[in-house]
Design an enzyme around this catalytic site. Structure first.
Site, PDB file in Angstrom:
ATOM      1  N   TRP A  62     -30.319  61.851   7.963  1.00  0.00           N
ATOM      2  CA  TRP A  62     -29.533  60.767   7.359  1.00  0.00           C
ATOM      3  C   TRP A  62     -29.393  60.941   5.857  1.00  0.00           C
ATOM      4  O   TRP A  62     -28.337  60.653   5.286  1.00  0.00           O
ATOM      5  CB  TRP A  62     -30.107  59.403   7.738  1.00  0.00           C
ATOM      6  CG  TRP A  62     -29.853  59.106   9.191  1.00  0.00           C
ATOM      7  CD1 TRP A  62     -30.784  58.920  10.166  1.00  0.00           C
ATOM      8  CD2 TRP A  62     -28.575  58.998   9.845  1.00  0.00           C
ATOM      9  NE1 TRP A  62     -30.163  58.706  11.389  1.00  0.00           N
ATOM     10  CE2 TRP A  62     -28.816  58.750  11.215  1.00  0.00           C
ATOM     11  CE3 TRP A  62     -27.247  59.102   9.402  1.00  0.00           C
ATOM     12  CZ2 TRP A  62     -27.782  58.594  12.144  1.00  0.00           C
ATOM     13  CZ3 TRP A  62     -26.213  58.946  10.325  1.00  0.00           C
ATOM     14  CH2 TRP A  62     -26.492  58.693  11.671  1.00  0.00           C
ATOM     15  N   ASP A  89     -31.549  53.620   1.957  1.00  0.00           N
ATOM     16  CA  ASP A  89     -31.101  53.409   3.334  1.00  0.00           C
ATOM     17  C   ASP A  89     -32.355  53.111   4.153  1.00  0.00           C
ATOM     18  O   ASP A  89     -33.166  53.998   4.421  1.00  0.00           O
ATOM     19  CB  ASP A  89     -30.404  54.680   3.845  1.00  0.00           C
ATOM     20  CG  ASP A  89     -30.035  54.582   5.328  1.00  0.00           C
ATOM     21  OD1 ASP A  89     -30.218  53.501   5.934  1.00  0.00           O
ATOM     22  OD2 ASP A  89     -29.548  55.600   5.872  1.00  0.00           O
ATOM     23  N   LYS A 110     -31.117  48.879  14.699  1.00  0.00           N
ATOM     24  CA  LYS A 110     -32.429  49.450  14.975  1.00  0.00           C
ATOM     25  C   LYS A 110     -33.467  48.323  15.044  1.00  0.00           C
ATOM     26  O   LYS A 110     -34.263  48.265  15.960  1.00  0.00           O
ATOM     27  CB  LYS A 110     -32.859  50.456  13.898  1.00  0.00           C
ATOM     28  CG  LYS A 110     -31.766  51.406  13.413  1.00  0.00           C
ATOM     29  CD  LYS A 110     -31.247  52.335  14.499  1.00  0.00           C
ATOM     30  CE  LYS A 110     -29.976  53.070  14.126  1.00  0.00           C
ATOM     31  NZ  LYS A 110     -30.116  54.151  13.184  1.00  0.00           N
TER      32      LYS A 110
HETATM   33  C1  LIG Z   1     -28.868  54.827  12.548  1.00  0.00           C
HETATM   34  C2  LIG Z   1     -28.941  55.204  11.135  1.00  0.00           C
HETATM   35  C3  LIG Z   1     -27.783  55.357  10.360  1.00  0.00           C
HETATM   36  C4  LIG Z   1     -26.380  55.240  10.937  1.00  0.00           C
HETATM   37  O1  LIG Z   1     -26.007  53.942  11.082  1.00  0.00           O
HETATM   38  P1  LIG Z   1     -24.517  53.542  11.561  1.00  0.00           P
HETATM   39  O2  LIG Z   1     -24.623  52.049  11.576  1.00  0.00           O
HETATM   40  O3  LIG Z   1     -24.300  54.147  12.895  1.00  0.00           O
HETATM   41  O4  LIG Z   1     -23.573  54.024  10.520  1.00  0.00           O
HETATM   42  C5  LIG Z   1     -27.939  55.669   9.030  1.00  0.00           C
HETATM   43  N1  LIG Z   1     -29.160  55.816   8.473  1.00  0.00           N
HETATM   44  C6  LIG Z   1     -30.289  55.705   9.190  1.00  0.00           C
HETATM   45  C7  LIG Z   1     -31.602  55.887   8.531  1.00  0.00           C
HETATM   46  C8  LIG Z   1     -30.212  55.389  10.545  1.00  0.00           C
HETATM   47  O5  LIG Z   1     -31.338  55.269  11.270  1.00  0.00           O
END
Ligand SMILES: *Cc1c(COP(=O)(O)O)cnc(C)c1O
Length: 363
Positions: free
Chosen positions: A104, A173, A197
């Site tokens: 990511w 993030d 998540k």
């Molecule tokens: C799942 C995830 C994403 C992607 O998220 P989307 O909502 O599908 O864009 C980005 N960063 C991390 C750390 C993730 O676990």
């Protein structure tokens, strides 16, 4: 009703049962409205109450300082990969620092590059992305626009233990470890997470952003991409994902009232993760964890079976016991157990016992 099983998916992931039950009970008519949450106006008094409770729940859980805005946006975490550099890198005359500790972080950096100059402050490639950087390892740019990190790399199963020191605003993030433990939001300029998540269904992304950064959002951006517009309109510039925000409210109600806050949630999460890492460590090499010990994630436990030909029977037999979605990401291989907040401790115990038993039968 179909029996619920334990879903170890990395996301969308399990939601707390009480939140699903409340949504089910009230789906046809929200108390006091005679209308479904799927039908009410985002400008109605009832929805106003729902979105403001979702925000105040987050403010209480994370002790968010008053000089931060809490935004509910669409486009997933990945729209933030673009929106952050569009607002704070493009035309800034500066470079932004990115940590690439896993998939990511790499994706976020690649997206930022479309908007301006970036510097990779650290890359975990040499260790096959099996740990977070240590203090002092980051090569930071002086006068950087910001430093972007990923607090938990979902695919590799590695998590930061503390925030890096930086003079530039820290942007994080936190999609896959949002609300899993207390965090000092005041250390961050922007702290963001997609909901699917740990906080709700797919469709809403929480962006916690310091107000001086909101003010710096440039005026020449389209409204939908401007933090300033979204903050000024309190996330109601256009129609927000009303059902997702409602679910996020129910999930944060559960965290506050049933679990009792993030200190308690963290204790439960440590207990769950410990059970699985102990099973790996005590398997005499039958199972091999991907992460180095000091970077082990509380949320995603990535591991391989020493004999890859056993992957398929492992996954099949687990599924037969109601332990689903344990296949690892294609880029890492093997298995991964995602054990977010809503995964009950019983589910983890069942998986641990299954792993021990499978190793005994096949070792
Ligand atoms: C799942 C995830 C994403 C992607 O998220 P989307 O909502 O599908 O864009 C980005 N960063 C991390 C750390 C993730 O676990």
């Amino acid at each position: 009703m179909e029996k619920r099983i334990y879903n170890f998916s990395p996301g969308p992931a399990m939601l707390p049962l009480p939140a699903l039950e409340e949504a089910q009970r009230d789906l046809l008519a929200l108390p006091g409205t005679g209308m479904s949450i799927l039908e009410i106006s985002h400008r109605s008094k009832k929805f106003e109450e729902i979105i403001s409770t979702a925000e105040s729940n987050l403010r209480t859980l994370l002790k968010i300082p008053a000089d931060y805005s809490v935004l509910f946006l669409q486009g997933g975490a990945q729209l933030q990969f673009a929106m952050i550099p569009m607002n704070f890198l493009r035309n800034s005359g500066k470079a932004a620092d990115y940590v690439q500790a896993g998939t990511w972080g790499k994706t976020a950096a690649a997206q930022a590059k479309t908007q301006g100059a970036i510097n990779i402050a650290w890359d975990g490639k040499d260790g096959n992305y099996n740990r977070m950087p240590k203090t002092g390892e980051l090569k930071l740019t002086t006068g950087a626009a910001y430093l972007h990190i990923t607090s938990n790399e979902t695919i590799q199963g590695i998590q930061i233990q503390s925030e890096p020191q930086a003079n530039a605003p820290l942007v994080c993030d936190a999609s896959s470890d949002f609300l899993c433990r207390p965090v000092d939001v005041s250390k961050y300029g922007i702290y963001y997470a997609c909901a699917q998540k740990n906080a709700g269904p797919a469709g809403v992304t929480v962006v916690i952003i310091r107000n001086d950064l909101v003010e710096r959002s440039p005026d020449d951006l389209p409204n939908m991409l401007s933090y300033k517009v979204m903050a000024k309109e309190k996330s109601l510039y256009n129609t927000p994902p009303t059902f997702c925000i409602y679910m996020l409210k129910l999930v944060t109600d559960w965290l506050l009232n049933t679990i009792g806050g993030l200190d308690r949630m963290a204790e439960i999460n440590r207990q769950k993760a410990h059970m699985l890492y102990e099973a790996l460590d005590q398997s005499a090499g039958f199972y091999q964890g991907h992460a180095e010990k000091e970077s082990r994630s509380l949320m995603n436990v990535a591991f391989r079976l020493a004999k890859p030909e056993l992957d398929e029977p492992f996954l099949k037999q687990a599924r037969e016991q109601g332990l689903a979605e344990l296949k690892g990401h294609r880029s890492v291989g093997g298995c991964r157990a995602s054990i977010y907040n809503a995964m009950p401790i019983e589910g983890v115990r069942l998986l641990r016992d299954f792993m021990n038993d499978f190793a005994k039968r096949n070792g």
